[in-house]
Design a protein around this motif. Structure first.
Motif, short mmCIF file in Angstrom:
data_model
loop_
_atom_site.label_atom_id
_atom_site.label_comp_id
_atom_site.label_asym_id
_atom_site.label_seq_id
_atom_site.Cartn_x
_atom_site.Cartn_y
_atom_site.Cartn_z
N THR A 1 10.60 -7.85 48.52
CA THR A 1 9.54 -8.42 49.37
C THR A 1 9.91 -9.82 49.83
OG1 THR A 1 7.89 -7.12 48.15
CG2 THR A 1 7.08 -8.93 49.51
N LEU A 2 10.48 -10.61 48.91
CA LEU A 2 10.88 -11.98 49.26
C LEU A 2 12.00 -11.96 50.30
CD1 LEU A 2 10.90 -15.02 48.93
CD2 LEU A 2 12.38 -14.75 46.93
N ILE A 3 13.00 -11.13 50.12
CA ILE A 3 14.11 -11.08 51.08
C ILE A 3 13.61 -10.64 52.45
CG2 ILE A 3 16.29 -9.91 51.63
CD1 ILE A 3 16.93 -9.90 48.67
N LYS A 4 12.69 -9.69 52.47
CA LYS A 4 12.12 -9.26 53.74
C LYS A 4 11.40 -10.41 54.43
CE LYS A 4 9.22 -5.72 55.88
NZ LYS A 4 8.43 -4.48 55.67
N PRO B 1 9.80 -2.57 50.60
CA PRO B 1 9.53 -2.81 49.17
C PRO B 1 8.57 -1.77 48.61
CG PRO B 1 9.27 -4.83 50.47
CD PRO B 1 9.38 -3.69 51.44
N ARG B 2 8.78 -1.39 47.35
CA ARG B 2 7.91 -0.44 46.68
C ARG B 2 7.42 -1.03 45.37
NH1 ARG B 2 11.48 4.68 45.95
NH2 ARG B 2 13.16 3.17 46.07
N ASN B 3 6.16 -0.81 45.06
CA ASN B 3 5.59 -1.29 43.80
C ASN B 3 5.98 -0.32 42.69
OD1 ASN B 3 4.10 -2.68 41.89
ND2 ASN B 3 2.18 -1.70 42.44
N GLN B 4 7.24 -0.41 42.29
CA GLN B 4 7.81 0.58 41.39
C GLN B 4 8.96 -0.05 40.61
OE1 GLN B 4 10.47 3.90 42.85
NE2 GLN B 4 8.59 5.07 42.54
N LEU B 5 9.08 0.37 39.35
CA LEU B 5 10.19 -0.12 38.53
C LEU B 5 11.51 0.45 39.05
CD1 LEU B 5 8.67 0.22 34.93
CD2 LEU B 5 8.65 -1.77 36.44
N LEU C 1 18.87 -17.16 43.13
CA LEU C 1 17.42 -17.34 43.13
C LEU C 1 16.84 -16.44 42.05
CD1 LEU C 1 16.51 -17.26 46.96
CD2 LEU C 1 17.23 -19.20 45.55
N HIS C 2 16.19 -17.03 41.05
CA HIS C 2 15.57 -16.26 39.97
C HIS C 2 14.08 -16.11 40.28
CE1 HIS C 2 14.28 -16.04 35.45
NE2 HIS C 2 14.03 -14.93 36.12
N VAL C 3 13.68 -14.90 40.66
CA VAL C 3 12.30 -14.63 41.04
C VAL C 3 11.53 -14.15 39.81
CG1 VAL C 3 10.79 -13.34 42.59
CG2 VAL C 3 13.10 -13.96 43.33
N ARG C 4 10.39 -14.80 39.54
CA ARG C 4 9.54 -14.41 38.41
C ARG C 4 8.17 -13.95 38.93
NH1 ARG C 4 9.25 -19.22 34.24
NH2 ARG C 4 7.71 -17.79 33.34
N ASP C 5 7.68 -12.86 38.35
CA ASP C 5 6.31 -12.44 38.62
C ASP C 5 5.41 -13.26 37.72
OD1 ASP C 5 3.84 -11.27 38.83
OD2 ASP C 5 4.48 -9.23 38.31
N ILE C 6 4.89 -14.37 38.26
CA ILE C 6 4.15 -15.31 37.44
C ILE C 6 2.77 -14.77 37.05
CG2 ILE C 6 2.94 -16.63 39.22
CD1 ILE C 6 5.06 -18.02 36.27
N SER C 7 2.36 -13.65 37.68
CA SER C 7 1.07 -13.05 37.33
C SER C 7 1.18 -12.12 36.13
CB SER C 7 0.53 -12.25 38.53
OG SER C 7 1.32 -11.07 38.75
N PRO D 1 6.59 -22.52 43.67
CA PRO D 1 5.55 -21.48 43.73
C PRO D 1 5.49 -20.85 45.13
CG PRO D 1 4.55 -23.65 43.87
CD PRO D 1 6.02 -23.87 43.70
N ILE D 2 5.45 -19.52 45.18
CA ILE D 2 5.38 -18.83 46.47
C ILE D 2 4.54 -17.57 46.34
CG2 ILE D 2 7.72 -19.60 47.11
CD1 ILE D 2 8.46 -16.52 46.81
N SER D 3 4.16 -17.03 47.49
CA SER D 3 3.66 -15.67 47.57
C SER D 3 4.49 -14.98 48.64
CB SER D 3 2.17 -15.63 47.95
OG SER D 3 1.80 -14.31 48.31
N ALA D 4 5.43 -14.17 48.22
CA ALA D 4 6.31 -13.48 49.19
C ALA D 4 5.50 -12.55 50.08
CB ALA D 4 7.39 -12.71 48.44
N LEU D 5 4.48 -11.91 49.51
CA LEU D 5 3.67 -10.97 50.28
C LEU D 5 2.90 -11.68 51.38
CD1 LEU D 5 2.93 -7.95 50.39
CD2 LEU D 5 0.96 -8.48 48.94
N GLN D 6 2.34 -12.86 51.07
CA GLN D 6 1.57 -13.62 52.06
C GLN D 6 2.41 -14.67 52.77
OE1 GLN D 6 -1.92 -15.20 50.11
NE2 GLN D 6 -2.84 -13.17 49.82
N GLU D 7 3.72 -14.74 52.43
CA GLU D 7 4.66 -15.68 53.05
C GLU D 7 4.20 -17.13 52.87
OE1 GLU D 7 5.86 -14.59 56.96
OE2 GLU D 7 6.29 -12.50 56.42
N ARG D 8 3.68 -17.43 51.70
CA ARG D 8 3.28 -18.81 51.37
C ARG D 8 4.40 -19.49 50.60
NH1 ARG D 8 -2.20 -17.72 48.28
NH2 ARG D 8 -1.73 -19.81 47.48
N GLY D 9 4.67 -20.75 50.92
CA GLY D 9 5.68 -21.52 50.21
C GLY D 9 7.10 -21.25 50.64
N LEU D 10 7.29 -20.46 51.70
CA LEU D 10 8.65 -20.09 52.11
C LEU D 10 9.39 -21.24 52.79
CD1 LEU D 10 8.32 -16.41 53.39
CD2 LEU D 10 8.71 -17.27 51.08
#
Length: 528
Positions: free
Chosen positions: A320-323, A333-337, A390-396, A446-455
């Motif tokens: 999602t971030l790369i997109k 992107p898929r919400n899947q392991l 870039l180390h992306v963490r799911d902070i939620s 801090p970012i939200s890749a889905l909402q494109e915040r902090g990019l």
């Protein structure tokens, strides 16, 4: 009886034309049949058992120097074809050795989580509840798999054959047998003991560990040659372990340790050799793909395009971030392991107009044996050759700290260079679903890749690190507009700004340029 049927079921090794070696092996099989007529006649008919022997020896045809057959892996091929592998060849390797049981249709799964309360195997950065939740997520990732029930039991001896003490094991067995509809048990440990067939006998269903479940997820998501070959390589230990158990059972019947005709090899030794040769064939194919990947990396390096690898725990939002960074509509992107198994490369632009390549990598997971990581070394090798990580963490995620530690441990095991570890940017993703997000950690974005915040801040940080780590320079160059200087700079560097002086026919060009490119520029246009 069951043992010979199992051996017969998974041992069609290579579907290649049969040479004289096959005929010898078939004759040897007949001798074996004559040696044990009272056992073999009840289990497998002579034609069936001969077919087993013929399929087992087909690999020899690739080593027969007089056969004239093309093996596909010889060293003296034409350079143009050296790294080419037929799709059918890869598919053959991928489909022929599927570990028995796990991929057979639907499964109603009972999950068992052994909770280690103390000792070296105790997990300190997580809890039994969170680890059970991840196990449920793994099962739910698979189509036609569903969780029927689950249980967490304490244990002092997770390394033992039965994992639990006598009392816990007996109560667990009763619960599993009394739960209707169960077709499999998922024991939430890295690897079960090689003697896990005892559990299958006790519980009456198939038994899987994290290694086998994750491998099956990989198999379902594999699309490219490289992914399929790496999965086939990772499955070898499962097949080898199953072979060892089945031959041990056959030994008790008096058939596993006998020699096959005049070959000088026991049945077990033949199968071990065939598995070893299969492993070598897969590794050879992966080496050829690795050489091709190395060539692609060299081409990118020659063009001096910075490479940024995006990594993190599985399902943290890398794709999602790369997109969002590249605008690549082809990314879905898929919400899947483990939705991403293959390394994919996507071009993006930084605020300075510099082009960078973002590399989407396979996600990491806790409690995976090193063999699985080793099998995917060809894919993970790209991380080592990046300019920036870039180390992306799911902070939620409630286990975000534990996930970070797992990612860092994998990077350490991969021996990532210190320069990359020191310059790595840590990204806190999914802040849009965290109430009142506040980070106590320093030097994170801090970012939200889905909402494109902090990019915007992220792109600036990437640009700054890229300039520092690649040795690029920001320069103002005086160019003569009557020469090809300006067009050369557009081609070989990143032009940020052009201030034209029409009266003099010149311009001041602000560029980001590498040391090597600047040297070529001086040689071409200033005579230095």
């Amino acid at each position: 009886m069951t043992t010979l049927r199992r051996i017969h079921s998974w041992l069609p090794i290579l579907l290649r034309p049969c040479t004289q070696a096959c005929q010898i092996a078939a004759a040897s099989t007949c001798r074996l049949h004559q040696t044990f007529p009272h056992r073999c006649l009840k289990l497998i008919s002579v034609p069936q058992f001969r077919a087993f022997a013929l399929s087992a020896c087909r690999l020899k045809s690739t080593r027969d120097s007089n056969s004239g057959q093309r093996t596909g892996f010889t060293e003296d091929e034409d350079d143009d074809d050296e790294d080419f592998i037929e799709d059918s060849e890869v598919e053959e390797l991928f489909q022929q050795q599927i570990p028995a049981g796990i991929g057979e249709g639907r499964h109603s799964v009972f999950i068992v989580h052994p909770d280690v309360k103390w000792g070296s195997r105790k997990q300190h950065l997580t809890s039994a509840e969170l680890m059970m939740a991840e196990a449920v997520g793994l099962v739910n990732t698979l189509d036609n798999w569903r969780v029927v029930d689950m249980i967490t039991l304490s244990t002092k001896t997770p390394e033992k054959k039965r994992i639990f003490g006598k009392g816990n094991f007996q109560s667990l067995t009763e619960k599993i047998r009394q739960t209707p509809g169960i077709t499999a048990v998922f024991v939430n440990v890295e690897r079960l003991s090689p003697a896990s067939e005892e559990l299958e006998v006790a519980w009456g269903v198939k038994v899987f560990d994290r290694y086998s479940v994750v491998l099956h997820i990989f198999r379902c998501n594999a699309r490219t040659k490289e992914a399929k070959l790496q999965i086939s390589l990772a499955e070898i230990p499962l097949l080898r372990s199953r072979l060892k158990n089945e031959m041990a059972n056959l030994d008790q019947q008096g058939g596993g340790s006998r020699y096959i005709g005049g070959s000088g090899e026991t049945l077990f030794e033949v199968q071990q050799r065939l598995l070893k040769e299969r492993e070598m064939k897969i590794r050879s194919a992966l080496d050829r793909l690795r050489r091709k990947r190395h060539l692609l990396r060299s081409q990118r390096k020659h063009k001096e395009i910075p490479v940024v690898s995006v990594l993190g725990y599985t399902n943290c939002g890398k794709t999602t971030l790369i997109k969002a960074l590249t605008g690549d509509s082809g990314l879905q992107p898929r919400n899947q392991l483990f939705a991403t198994l293959d390394v994919t490369v996507h071009a993006g632009r930084l605020p300075s107009h510099m082009t960078v390549l973002y590399v989407d990598t396979i996600g990491f997971l806790s409690q995976l044996p090193h063999q699985l990581i080793d099998s995917f070394s060809a894919t993970l090798e790209d991380i080592k050759h990046s300019d920036l990580l870039l180390h992306v963490r799911d902070i939620s995620h409630p286990e975000t700290v534990n996930q970070k530690e797992n990612v860092l441990n994998v990077l350490q095991n991969l021996q990532i260079p210190d320069r990359l570890m020191d310059s790595m940017i840590e990204i806190h993703n999914k802040i849009d679903i965290v109430d009142n997000y506040q980070s106590a950690e320093l030097n994170v974005l801090p970012i939200s890749a889905l909402q494109e915040r902090g990019l915007d801040d992220l792109k600036k940080a990437v640009e700054e690190r890229i300039i520092n780590c690649t040795g690029k320079h920001i320069l103002d160059l005086q160019v003569d507009l009557s020469t090809p200087q300006l067009s050369w700079l557009y081609k070989e560097a990143t032009v940020q700004d052009v201030q034209v002086n029409a009266d003099e026919g010149s311009a001041v060009v602000k560029v980001i340029i590498s040391t090597a490119a600047y040297g070529r520029y001086q040689k071409l246009f200033t005579g230095r």
